[in-house]
Design a protein around this motif. Structure first.
Motif: not given
Length: 609
Positions: A364-372, A376-385, A412-422
């Motif tokens: 998983i990765g997050f990027s400050n795409f909107f330059n705010l 750390v920005g947002f991610s399109t990967a599935p995750y939960k805190l 919260g502890l960041l966890i990211s779902e493991i899928t075929k895409t991710w």
């Protein structure tokens, strides 16, 4: 005060800039989202593409040397030809022990062209830690720079390789046609490579996007370093996601990089972004706060790669009327603290902060795409805190065995779902990979990657980094494994037991290493500087504890576990009777006993660690 929330209005204000970058964003998203691992998009093909499109533009700047994309491509072709002639094929690995210089990038690119992965050794490592890292990969060959021969010679006898000419030497000449003299037991790689053709290699089994391009070493959560394989796909995600979507790199951009190229932030993210623009990367061996802006002006840099500590060091330099006398407007990296974010941008005239969150091994990765600001920005990967047990990396499970998400705004502890895409590429060690996977988190059969990091939601899908958890801490831009340091301490013969942890020091980034120890009962007084000499001989500088507490006993629980929370709370305070606390002060070559006056200076931020 820092602002820790992001609203739809903040997103709306960034839209004009997004619209201007729309073509780059669309193109970047295409590369970022490619999932076909069999596709022939690799690090090598990216270099070849830039040689075709931008051949006479600069690819690398280093000291007084300039290398074009055409020259760099031909150089990497010769390296590929040499490695191929030495019998290396797709799936093999070589190890690289070089400081930041053009040869490192050329070797990585050349190896990539025939499907050989490069293990990027930490140049600060020495002794058994370095030997362990090399042997994790079982490389066919090891490339050693002249500047690191002494470190490698210390472990050479412990390295396992079956190649008859395994040890390759690269002289530190910064000149293409001056090869130097290789020491006994080494092959002069530059001299050998010069005899090969500069035409593209034609491997029988060419590499694809899913193949391993590099191995990056991480402390992970416990123990000695772990090797995380990074596929060509990781470079493609950086190429599209950071180089195009976040930074909109162009051929006339120059990214100044002082971060070590054995780190993913420098090698994958910074260089991947440069590749995306057909831009140039300007290299420096190691970071210098006093020389930073002179270098930026000398190279005409427009961007730079950072970690948070680097930015704080720059802010600590005296203000100057030259602070904005440069072309640098954008930066990419991680760890810029909210407390200095706005000040840094305003003082140095920075327009774009492409703050990110990622890890060498993670999915998983997050990027400050909107330059705010402050995110750390947002991610399109599935995750939960999720809720976690403080002082550990362990998530809390309810009565049914499932995890619980935290409320918005709560850490919260960041966890990211493991899928075929991710997918989770994990480590070379299966047991280490398994320890990082959480199963049956929210439903039977699901799998999640445990990042070991704590973040919080601050609005509109954007997160803010809070802290690292478990048995690692970050100091001087490096992850330090407490278990690794404890293992080294155990081998000193001076310590009965020891607990290593990180402590915060005012006006610094990360946490400084500290050990609370019970000395070995030898009948002699404890010699702190003998311990210091041992530690500096066996650990990289960033891992040597800054503070040492010497005590007669370390309190444990009823189940014989150390009371780490209480130990950490004491920090480097000196109010415990019968205990002595030492500090490795800046500019010194040993430990100094702490006094109330010294503690007061440290607490006031007057000692610049």
């Amino acid at each position: 005060m820092t602002r820790d929330s992001i609203s739809p209005r903040d997103i709306a204000r960034s839209l004009p800039g997004i619209l201007r970058r729309l073509p780059a964003i669309a193109k970047g998203y295409y590369y970022y989202s490619i999932e076909d691992k069999k596709k022939d998009l690799t690090l090598g093909t990216l270099v070849e593409r830039n040689a075709r499109k931008h051949g006479h533009r600069t690819a690398i700047l280093y000291e007084d040397r300039s290398i074009t994309w055409h020259e760099f491509d031909q150089w990497s072709n010769r390296i590929a030809g040499f490695l191929k002639a030495e019998g290396l094929i797709k799936g093999d690995a070589i190890a690289i022990l070089l400081e930041n210089r053009p040869e490192l990038l050329a070797v990585v690119a050349g190896a990539a062209k025939i499907g050989v992965a490069c293990a990027m050794l930490n140049t600060s490592q020495k002794g058994r830690v370095l030997a362990h890292s090399i042997n994790l990969i079982s490389p066919k060959m090891i490339v050693v720079g002249e500047e690191l021969v002494d470190s490698f010679d210390g472990v050479r006898a412990d390295i396992h390789t079956g190649h008859p000419k395994a040890f390759l030497y690269l002289a530190d000449t910064n000149t293409l046609n001056i090869f130097g003299e290789a020491p006994d037991g080494y092959v002069n790689m530059a001299a050998q490579v010069s005899a090969y053709s500069n035409t593209p290699p034609r491997p029988v089994d060419p590499p694809t996007m899913g193949d391993t391009a590099v191995y990056l070493f991480t402390s992970g959560t416990t123990g000695l370093p772990k090797a995380a394989p990074g596929s060509h796909r990781k470079f493609m995600k950086a190429y599209g996601g950071f180089g195009m979507m976040s930074l909109d790199m162009k051929p006339d951009d120059i990214l100044y990089c002082t971060l070590p190229l054995y780190h993913g932030t420098a090698l994958v993210i910074c260089w991947g972004s440069v590749l995306a623009g057909g831009s140039a990367i300007a290299l420096r061996r190691r970071f210098s706060a006093s020389a930073f802006w002179d270098d930026v002006r000398y190279f005409h840099a427009t961007a730079f790669g950072y970690v948070g500590e680097l930015c704080r060091y720059l802010l600590n330099q005296p203000a100057s009327d030259q602070d904005r006398n440069h072309k640098l407007t954008k930066m990419i990296g991680n760890g810029l603290r909210p407390s200095i974010w706005k000040e840094f941008k305003e003082r140095f005239g920075i327009e774009t902060v492409a703050e990110l969150y990622a890890s060498s091994e993670g999915n998983i990765g997050f990027s400050n795409f909107f330059n705010l600001d402050n995110t750390v920005g947002f991610s399109t990967a599935p995750y939960k805190l999720v809720k976690f047990h403080h002082g550990t990396r362990d998530p809390v499970r309810d009565g049914d065995g499932f995890m619980q998400e935290v409320e918005k705004g709560e850490p919260g502890l960041l966890i990211s779902e493991i899928t075929k895409t991710w997918s989770f590429e994990g480590y070379t060690q299966k047991d280490a990979t398994e320890k990082s996977i959480l199963r049956d988190a929210f439903s039977k059969g699901d799998q999640w990657f445990n990042t070991g990091d704590v973040l919080k939601q601050i609005g509109c899908g954007h997160l803010q980094f809070v802290d690292r958890m478990g048995d690692t801490f970050r100091w001087k831009g490096e992850n330090v494994s407490t278990t690794e340091v404890e293992n080294i301490l155990d081998g000193s013969g001076m310590v009965e037991e020891a607990i290593v942890f990180g402590v915060e020091i005012p006006d610094t980034n990360g946490k400084a290493g500290m050990v609370t120890l019970v000395p070995h009962c030898s009948g002699e007084a404890f010699d702190a500087n003998r311990l210091f000499r041992y530690l500096t001989d066996n650990l990289p500088p960033y891992a040597v504890p800054v503070f040492v507490r010497v005590t007669s006993a370390i309190e444990k629980t009823g189940t014989f576990k150390y009371r780490k929370v209480d130990i950490q709370k004491a920090g480097y305070s000196i109010d415990k009777p019968g205990e002595q606390v030492y500090a490795w002060l800046p500019g010194t070559e040993g430990y100094t006993p702490l006094t109330p006056e010294l503690v007061a200076e440290i607490d006031a931020g007057e000692v610049r660690f």
